[in-house]
Write a protein that holds these residues in place. Sequence first.
Motif, PDB file in Angstrom:
ATOM      1  N   CYS A  51       0.848  -1.183   0.000  1.00 10.12           N
ATOM      2  CA  CYS A  51       0.000   0.000   0.000  1.00 10.12           C
ATOM      3  C   CYS A  51       0.890   1.241   0.000  1.00 10.12           C
ATOM      4  CB  CYS A  51      -0.867  -0.020   1.262  1.00 10.12           C
ATOM      5  SG  CYS A  51      -1.723   1.528   1.596  1.00 10.12           S
ATOM      6  N   LYS A  52       0.412   2.281  -0.654  1.00 12.88           N
ATOM      7  CA  LYS A  52       1.200   3.522  -0.749  1.00 12.88           C
ATOM      8  C   LYS A  52       1.492   4.139   0.609  1.00 12.88           C
ATOM      9  CE  LYS A  52      -2.971   6.228  -1.582  1.00 12.88           C
ATOM     10  NZ  LYS A  52      -3.719   6.966  -2.612  1.00 12.88           N
ATOM     11  N   LEU A  53       0.732   3.799   1.632  1.00 15.20           N
ATOM     12  CA  LEU A  53       0.956   4.368   2.961  1.00 15.20           C
ATOM     13  C   LEU A  53       1.962   3.578   3.800  1.00 15.20           C
ATOM     14  CD1 LEU A  53      -2.641   5.459   4.065  1.00 15.20           C
ATOM     15  CD2 LEU A  53      -0.811   6.868   3.093  1.00 15.20           C
ATOM     16  N   TYR A  70      -7.282   8.045   2.783  1.00 12.49           N
ATOM     17  CA  TYR A  70      -6.428   7.917   1.600  1.00 12.49           C
ATOM     18  C   TYR A  70      -6.588   6.570   0.893  1.00 12.49           C
ATOM     19  CZ  TYR A  70      -4.314  11.875   3.934  1.00 12.49           C
ATOM     20  OH  TYR A  70      -4.118  13.078   4.548  1.00 12.49           O
ATOM     21  N   VAL A  71      -6.976   5.558   1.660  1.00 12.67           N
ATOM     22  CA  VAL A  71      -7.155   4.208   1.118  1.00 12.67           C
ATOM     23  C   VAL A  71      -8.515   3.704   1.622  1.00 12.67           C
ATOM     24  CG1 VAL A  71      -6.162   1.900   0.947  1.00 12.67           C
ATOM     25  CG2 VAL A  71      -4.651   3.872   1.243  1.00 12.67           C
ATOM     26  N   PRO A  72      -9.589   4.087   0.934  1.00  6.72           N
ATOM     27  CA  PRO A  72     -10.937   3.766   1.411  1.00  6.72           C
ATOM     28  C   PRO A  72     -11.202   2.273   1.617  1.00  6.72           C
ATOM     29  CG  PRO A  72     -11.033   5.362  -0.376  1.00  6.72           C
ATOM     30  CD  PRO A  72      -9.610   4.900  -0.278  1.00  6.72           C
ATOM     31  N   ASP A  73     -10.539   1.417   0.873  1.00  4.44           N
ATOM     32  CA  ASP A  73     -10.781  -0.018   1.043  1.00  4.44           C
ATOM     33  C   ASP A  73      -9.827  -0.680   2.032  1.00  4.44           C
ATOM     34  OD1 ASP A  73      -8.629   0.212  -0.670  1.00  4.44           O
ATOM     35  OD2 ASP A  73      -9.232  -1.433  -1.980  1.00  4.44           O
ATOM     36  N   CYS A  74      -9.096   0.125   2.799  1.00  9.44           N
ATOM     37  CA  CYS A  74      -8.235  -0.428   3.846  1.00  9.44           C
ATOM     38  C   CYS A  74      -9.130  -1.158   4.850  1.00  9.44           C
ATOM     39  CB  CYS A  74      -7.454   0.680   4.543  1.00  9.44           C
ATOM     40  SG  CYS A  74      -6.333   0.075   5.816  1.00  9.44           S
ATOM     41  N   LEU A  75      -8.756  -2.369   5.147  1.00  9.57           N
ATOM     42  CA  LEU A  75      -9.569  -3.223   6.000  1.00  9.57           C
ATOM     43  C   LEU A  75      -9.358  -2.907   7.476  1.00  9.57           C
ATOM     44  CD1 LEU A  75     -11.427  -5.731   5.846  1.00  9.57           C
ATOM     45  CD2 LEU A  75      -9.383  -7.102   6.130  1.00  9.57           C
ATOM     46  N   ARG A  76     -10.453  -2.810   8.201  1.00  5.38           N
ATOM     47  CA  ARG A  76     -10.383  -2.674   9.658  1.00  5.38           C
ATOM     48  C   ARG A  76     -10.511  -4.079  10.224  1.00  5.38           C
ATOM     49  NH1 ARG A  76     -14.048  -2.275  13.876  1.00  5.38           N
ATOM     50  NH2 ARG A  76     -13.122  -1.330  15.719  1.00  5.38           N
TER      51      ARG A  76
END
Length: 157
Positions: A51-53, A70-76
């Motif tokens: 991921c870019k972050l 910044y990454v809306p589909d980042c999983l919680r």
Amino acid sequence: MPGADRPFWTRPLASLGREEWEALCDGCGKCCLHKVEDADSGRIWPTNVACKLLDLKTARCSDYKHRRQYVPDCLRLTPALAASLEWLPETCAYRLRADDQPLPEWHYLVCGDRDAVHRAGASVVGKAISEVLAGPLEQHIDWGDEEPLEVERVDEE
């Protein structure tokens, strides 16, 4: 409360508070690598594309608090997901604890050293490339012991 005197990382996930849950992360960065799903089989293939972050020198998110901006589909990740996501690495503390397994010796909660995960070779440090530079994900699939599928090209006449 039974088990309250045990270290929190040895207790059932359901008994952990938010801070304890977050502290379980071993900092390997593997969950921040992109995956490719085979449309036919549904199999998930890991890549070495981060991921870019993800800070590739520390394997930590560079903006964890605001990552979903910044990454809306980042999983919680939740305890329920930790028990059900097959693509979580076998060494992932969340997965291990969801399976009622102990943390590895190199986990910082066990050894007290946040860099032990990197020295043990259990992190993405030195093994990943940022999505900003990587190009197509398909070129970065980790096939493990399997050979990639060979595609025969047929020139149209």
